[in-house]
Scaffold this active site. Structure first.
Site, PDB file in Angstrom:
ATOM      1  N   TYR A   1      40.147  45.721  30.287  1.00 31.17           N
ATOM      2  CA  TYR A   1      40.787  45.118  31.459  1.00 31.17           C
ATOM      3  C   TYR A   1      40.067  43.836  31.853  1.00 31.17           C
ATOM      4  CZ  TYR A   1      42.691  44.907  36.247  1.00 31.17           C
ATOM      5  OH  TYR A   1      43.310  44.523  37.425  1.00 31.17           O
TER       6      TYR A   1
ATOM      7  N   LYS B   1      41.756  39.942  31.480  1.00 31.64           N
ATOM      8  CA  LYS B   1      41.941  39.105  32.668  1.00 31.64           C
ATOM      9  C   LYS B   1      41.039  37.874  32.629  1.00 31.64           C
ATOM     10  CE  LYS B   1      45.025  41.279  35.257  1.00 31.64           C
ATOM     11  NZ  LYS B   1      46.259  40.623  35.738  1.00 31.64           N
TER      12      LYS B   1
END
Length: 269
Positions: A154, A158
């Site tokens: 994650y 990002k």
């Protein structure tokens, strides 16, 4: 009298069927504007509770992890609107697990939704954003500012998107568009029940402990950022600002804090 910013605007929202994307729909539908609403299941995008009589809704099916679905969505949009004033790049997926326990499939799926899909989508709509001298506002996370334990895929996806969009911002100075990254804090959404665990199964975790923002509160911040082309990296609570600053001034201290706070998320069993 100054014209209301949202009147007659064309706004694109990804991830519009739930959470922050749906909150943006609810808040913007009161204006006479066009809302292009994207979700994997466009039929799940509910009618807003309040809607201006001149607000036009376009529901578009789009799975950001599928390049052909993204291409179809781009083609659909460019045939129906002549510009994009604001693009809310909001859809995303989380993935929880240790660096060494996350399967490569999870890394790939997370990047497909959080990086490759948004990059493809933004590139496809960039001519329409440029025509309007519009703003691209991305819903991001403080986990993009530093590699967070238990969130390797994650954080990485990002963070990669941050770098790509920062490049776009600099390259687009002469185009007059804005490119903003908003690192939202813990928010009441379904992110933790729709993400991926280390094996790629649907994540099912309790909401994060502590105070959380409502999707409506976050939507208001995103809307304010959309009006400010000078907004770059936006963090709007103390934990976000702490991480933003400590990554530069004392990364060792920051890592100790993250280790202690998130130990239960990445400890071996």
């Amino acid at each position: 009298m100054k014209k209301e910013f949202w009147n007659d605007s064309v706004v694109v929202i990804t991830g519009a069927s739930s959470g922050i994307g749906n909150a943006l729909l609810e808040e913007l539908a009161i204006y006479p504007c066009q809302l292009v609403l994207l979700a994997r299941r466009a039929g799940d995008i509910a009618e807003p509770k309040s809607k201006h009589k001149d607000c036009i809704l376009h529901r578009v099916t789009c799975d950001l992890s599928d390049p052909s679905s993204v291409r179809d969505a781009i083609d659909w949009i460019v045939q129906r609107v002549d510009r994009v004033d604001v693009l809310f790049n909001n859809a995303g997926i989380t993935a929880h697990g240790r660096f060494d326990s996350l399967s490569m499939e999870v890394y790939q799926k997370t990047f497909a939704t959080n990086f490759f899909g948004p990059v493809q989508f933004i590139r496809g709509l960039l001519p329409l954003v440029s025509k309007a001298k519009g703003n691209i506002v991305t819903t991001s996370t403080v986990s993009a500012l530093y590699g967070v334990p238990g969130r390797a895929a994650y954080s990485a996806s990002k963070s990669a998107l941050h770098a790509a969009l920062e490049s776009l911002r600099i390259e687009s100075i002469e185009l007059g568009i804005g490119v903003s990254l908003v690192c939202v804090p813990y928010t009441d959404t379904a992110l933790r029940t729709s993400g991926l665990d280390a094996e790629g199964k649907v994540l099912s975790e309790a909401p994060a402990k502590g105070k959380r923002k409502s999707a409506k509160e976050v939507a208001h911040v995103l809307m304010a950022v959309a009006k400010d082309k000078e907004a770059r990296l936006v963090t709007f609570n103390l934990s976000g600002k702490f991480l933003e600053w400590m990554r530069f001034f004392s990364p060792k201290f920051l890592e100790k804090i993250l280790y202690k706070k998130l130990y239960d998320d990445f400890k071996t069993h």
